[in-house]
Design a protein around this motif. Structure first.
Motif, mmCIF file in Angstrom:
data_model
loop_
_atom_site.group_PDB
_atom_site.id
_atom_site.type_symbol
_atom_site.label_atom_id
_atom_site.label_comp_id
_atom_site.label_asym_id
_atom_site.label_seq_id
_atom_site.Cartn_x
_atom_site.Cartn_y
_atom_site.Cartn_z
ATOM 1 N N GLY A 57 -9.746 -2.472 -26.816
ATOM 2 C CA GLY A 57 -9.363 -2.538 -25.290
ATOM 3 C C GLY A 57 -8.353 -1.876 -24.790
ATOM 4 N N VAL A 58 -7.767 -2.469 -23.898
ATOM 5 C CA VAL A 58 -6.497 -1.797 -23.131
ATOM 6 C C VAL A 58 -5.263 -2.543 -23.622
ATOM 7 C CG1 VAL A 58 -7.890 -0.650 -21.405
ATOM 8 C CG2 VAL A 58 -6.889 -2.770 -21.236
ATOM 9 N N TRP A 59 -4.191 -1.781 -23.279
ATOM 10 C CA TRP A 59 -2.782 -2.137 -23.603
ATOM 11 C C TRP A 59 -1.749 -1.559 -22.589
ATOM 12 C CZ3 TRP A 59 1.848 0.765 -25.033
ATOM 13 C CH2 TRP A 59 2.838 -0.071 -25.430
ATOM 14 N N SER A 60 -0.758 -2.175 -22.403
ATOM 15 C CA SER A 60 0.227 -1.819 -21.223
ATOM 16 C C SER A 60 1.639 -2.360 -21.992
ATOM 17 C CB SER A 60 0.293 -2.456 -19.969
ATOM 18 O OG SER A 60 -1.006 -2.120 -19.357
ATOM 19 N N PRO A 61 2.701 -1.403 -21.916
ATOM 20 C CA PRO A 61 3.786 -1.611 -22.291
ATOM 21 C C PRO A 61 4.557 -2.568 -21.474
ATOM 22 C CG PRO A 61 3.795 0.639 -21.464
ATOM 23 C CD PRO A 61 2.462 0.117 -21.228
ATOM 24 N N PRO A 62 5.072 -3.671 -22.117
ATOM 25 C CA PRO A 62 5.877 -4.600 -21.287
ATOM 26 C C PRO A 62 6.992 -4.063 -20.403
ATOM 27 C CG PRO A 62 6.099 -5.238 -23.971
ATOM 28 C CD PRO A 62 5.347 -3.704 -23.590
ATOM 29 N N THR A 63 7.398 -2.919 -20.649
ATOM 30 C CA THR A 63 8.345 -2.423 -19.614
ATOM 31 C C THR A 63 7.575 -1.827 -18.395
ATOM 32 O OG1 THR A 63 8.375 -0.431 -21.134
ATOM 33 C CG2 THR A 63 10.264 -2.121 -21.242
ATOM 34 N N ALA A 64 6.445 -1.237 -18.668
ATOM 35 C CA ALA A 64 5.561 -0.756 -17.483
ATOM 36 C C ALA A 64 4.298 -1.220 -17.283
ATOM 37 C CB ALA A 64 5.708 0.818 -17.665
ATOM 38 N N PRO A 65 4.329 -2.435 -16.956
ATOM 39 C CA PRO A 65 2.807 -3.163 -16.917
ATOM 40 C C PRO A 65 1.615 -2.456 -15.963
ATOM 41 C CG PRO A 65 4.485 -4.234 -15.635
ATOM 42 C CD PRO A 65 5.102 -3.247 -16.181
ATOM 43 N N ASN A 66 2.068 -1.393 -15.288
ATOM 44 C CA ASN A 66 1.085 -0.711 -14.541
ATOM 45 C C ASN A 66 0.596 0.505 -15.277
ATOM 46 O OD1 ASN A 66 1.338 -2.500 -12.370
ATOM 47 N ND2 ASN A 66 2.967 -1.275 -11.141
ATOM 48 N N ASP A 67 1.117 0.725 -16.345
ATOM 49 C CA ASP A 67 0.848 2.015 -17.427
ATOM 50 C C ASP A 67 -0.453 1.218 -18.107
ATOM 51 O OD1 ASP A 67 2.320 3.507 -16.038
ATOM 52 O OD2 ASP A 67 3.856 4.063 -17.841
#
Length: 362
Positions: A57-67
């Protein structure tokens, strides 16, 4: 800069590939979602999974939820001295919707693509004799001609001592399986997609696996080995650390490898080393990684090994293979629905097999 590096390593043994700008990134994500859909019952797509890195699946860093990052299996992880080659497959590296400008740009990068059907994007080969890696970037592959491509690729199978014919033979078998899949399907066409080849460069067969290992009962751990916060270092390859609070062991293995997923991103080639942390603990997460990092005994100082043996249980011997080779399809930003066989990709695979066969025969 994560976006420049293209591939990051996650402590859980996956790699994170940042989604490219639209339409490429969403197209790649859609491809993985389609193939790994839990409701998928298409036998063609189910078989295709065998030839891809596993997808989580996909993952986004908590600090940059749009990445957004694709979470993928690190195919190199189970190897001690992984030798890696990334080969772009097909006669065209531009897709059917490319502009004239894009076509011109792609063709000029490697005019022989149409004729040869593949392009070596890079390789990293471990030389046993010098205990070091030799790396070739994309300029190396583009310099290869019809006359020199066989010798150029045979470099990947050479250990510094000998030609690894076992690896060539195993690679042919794996590519033939992928070719059979392509001959059987008329629903997908792949452009600018690659095959990732990985094999074990270390000549030592005996391995201590630091994957699914259970921590021995605390009382059996030698005090000197894991006193609070100590870090022991063996040949800069292995660190065994203690976190005394919960008795978990963290092993981290130094690797600069996963960048080969995105070798053609220039910035990657500047990055020589990345640290990969492996959490060794009993959790469901770990069960995904039945065969993980191998560390050969030759790189463990003799006096340390008995101590490590007290800490780690051994993996069964039958997990070993004669020529451990992985061949996986990667890079799917230009995959399109189709109703015909992917003749360009098939042409490239057949040509690559011919080159491998010639390396084997001579």
């Amino acid at each position: 800069n994560a976006s420049l590096l293209g591939i990051l390593q996650h402590p859980d043994g996956t790699v994170l590939k940042q989604l490219q700008p639209a339409p490429r990134g969403p197209r790649e994500q859609e491809f993985y979602n389609k193939v790994y859909d839990s409701d998928c019952c298409d036998s063609i797509l189910l078989e295709l999974r065998e030839y891809l890195p596993k997808y989580f699946g996909v993952w986004s860093p908590p600090t940059a939820p749009n990445d957004t990052y694709l979470k993928l299996e690190d195919v190199t992880r189970k190897f001690n001295k992984p030798c890696i080659m990334d080969v772009k497959i097909g006669q065209k590296s531009y897709d059917p919707y490319a502009s004239a400008e894009k076509i011109q740009q792609q063709v000029s990068k490697y005019p022989l693509m149409e004729e040869i059907g593949f392009l070596v994007l890079g390789m990293r080969v471990y030389h046993v004799s010098s205990d070091s890696y030799e790396t070739q970037n994309q300029h190396y592959g583009r310099s290869l001609t019809k006359e020199t491509v066989k010798d150029g690729i045979s470099k990947f199978f050479h250990s510094g001592y000998c030609l690894r014919k076992d690896v060539v033979a195993a690679s042919i078998q794996k590519v033939e399986k992928i070719l059979e899949w392509f001959e059987s399907q008329t629903q997908l066409n792949f452009y600018a997609s690659s095959l990732l080849f990985v094999y074990e460069g270390s000549c030592q067969a005996t391995t201590v696996r630091l994957s699914d290992v259970t921590l021995a009962e605390k009382r059996r751990v030698p005090k000197g080995l894991l006193s609070g916060g100590d870090v022991l270092e063996y040949n800069n390859n292995i660190h065994v650390m203690n976190s005394t609070e919960n008795g978990k062991i963290e092993a981290s293995v130094s690797k600069g490898l996963s960048k080969f997923y995105a070798l053609h991103k220039k910035a990657c080639s500047k990055r020589h080393h990345s640290q990969l942390s492996l959490k060794v603990e009993n959790s469901e997460q770990d069960n995904v990684w039945k065969s993980s990092t191998c560390i050969t005994q030759e790189h463990l100082n003799g006096n340390v090994l008995p101590q490590l043996e007290k800490v780690f249980y051994h993996m069964p011997a039958e997990t070993k293979e004669s020529a451990n080779v992985e061949v996986r399809m990667i890079d799917f930003a230009h995959v399109f629905p189709s109703n015909t066989k992917d003749e360009g990709y098939i042409y490239g695979l057949k040509n690559l097999i011919t080159v491998f066969q010639n390396i084997l025969d001579n």
